[in-house]
Design an enzyme around this catalytic site. Sequence first.
Site, PDB file in Angstrom:
ATOM      1  CD  GLU A 106      -1.837   2.303   1.654  1.00 53.46           C
ATOM      2  OE1 GLU A 106      -1.478   3.200   0.853  1.00 53.46           O
ATOM      3  OE2 GLU A 106      -1.953   2.479   2.858  1.00 53.46           O
ATOM      4  CB  CYS A 127      -1.658   7.166   1.864  1.00 52.29           C
ATOM      5  SG  CYS A 127      -2.852   6.106   2.705  1.00 52.29           S
TER       6      CYS A 127
END
Length: 464
Positions: A213, A247
């Site tokens: 990720e 993010c």
Amino acid sequence: MTTSDLDHLLARSRAAAAPWGSLTFGERERQLRRWATELVRSRTAVIATVCEETGKPRADAELELLVGLEHLRWTARHAGQTLRGRRVFPGILAAEHQARVERRPVGVVGVIGPWNYPVLTPLGVLAGALAAGNAAVFKPSEYTTQTGRAMVEAFARANPGSADVLRLLPGGAEAGEALCRGGVDKLAFTGSTRTGRAVMAACADTLTPVVLECGGNDALLVAEDADIGAAARAAAWGAFSNAGQTCAGVERIYVARAVGEEFLAALTAELEPVRAGHHYGRLTTPRQEEVVRVHVEDATANGGRFLIGGPESFRGAGLVDPVVLADVPEDRPAVREETFGPVVVVRLVRDLDEAVARANAVPQALGAAVFSRSAGAAVAGRLRAGMVSVNGMLTFAGVPGLPFGGNGASGFGRVHGREGLMEFTSAQAVTVRRADLTGSGLTRLRSPWWKPLVLRALIRLRHG
């Protein structure tokens, strides 16, 4: 830790994995629920540690813990339903067999966590790994080591008989590389795209599968028929909460030109009273402050202009007040790369078609948001992002049953939800003969005379 220390740690984890994996889903659920209870009991110390290490306001740390606990609870509860074996129709060639797919734990999972959400992010990953029956070795960011230690120690206090199932690996990049090469059965990494490439390269030597990720560069699209007030509030929160260090937060905003002035006025009103150190915290690392400064200076040197903020927004000690930029060329780092700070770039576009094209034009494809009363769902289907919120912001991160992850330079694999549980298991195909209808004639080395006739008939009748 030394290499010898890490070898010893992994050996203990591997020894703990077998009995943990042999527990029923219900038994593991009870132990994971006890972990959640212990985190709640020690929440005052955990939250204080998060605030000290990251610079977050207390309310942000409390929200992070709450969302993390929601993911832990959902995962513990749904692991059995998600991972139980299922029967498969055997087909005509194996009609005398029963066929099943079983999900087996992979063994020991290495987890490398980030510093921006040091509770929420690893807790969601660790929950999936542990609920699926694996042991886990957790390396938190070197900036948030004590937060990671508090989480691991809470698990040990809650489940003293299973303490080796979750172990802590402190350290920086060298510790992370050692974990990648140390012989874990799968590795889950959360962090920048640059570091994600290094993790993948290190794991390649041992063919260790990875879940990555990585960074995002997420876009917010505002259509002509959007609720402008709601879109401006979402933009402010998505771009500047946690000092922009999210993010899947907002880095770019594409607004239909017809409502551009109205949106910018609403965004300005929303951000005018906002200050770093009060409404959000500091940038966690000195390096991140430098990245933010370089992106802003490059943008303004190449035609960008300040809509909100300016050079005075950089107040020192990691405190950066909101910066909103316009007219930044699409090839500059502030648009093409992840700034990961309290900076957002706004561009007025002709319509949603142009907005989608520009949103999809960067290598990263993690999250996105669309504000439209009529076209939101349709636009979501045209975006490359792994996650999209329609008329909301980051709502997918708060739904425990949804998978979290991206495409392209934002990585691959998923955590959270059913898909996150499946990531930490391997599929095992099992067939069991129930009868011998043909005397094993189709699978004997010395074939009976009728075998060619049967095969030709099956080919012709079923596929001709």
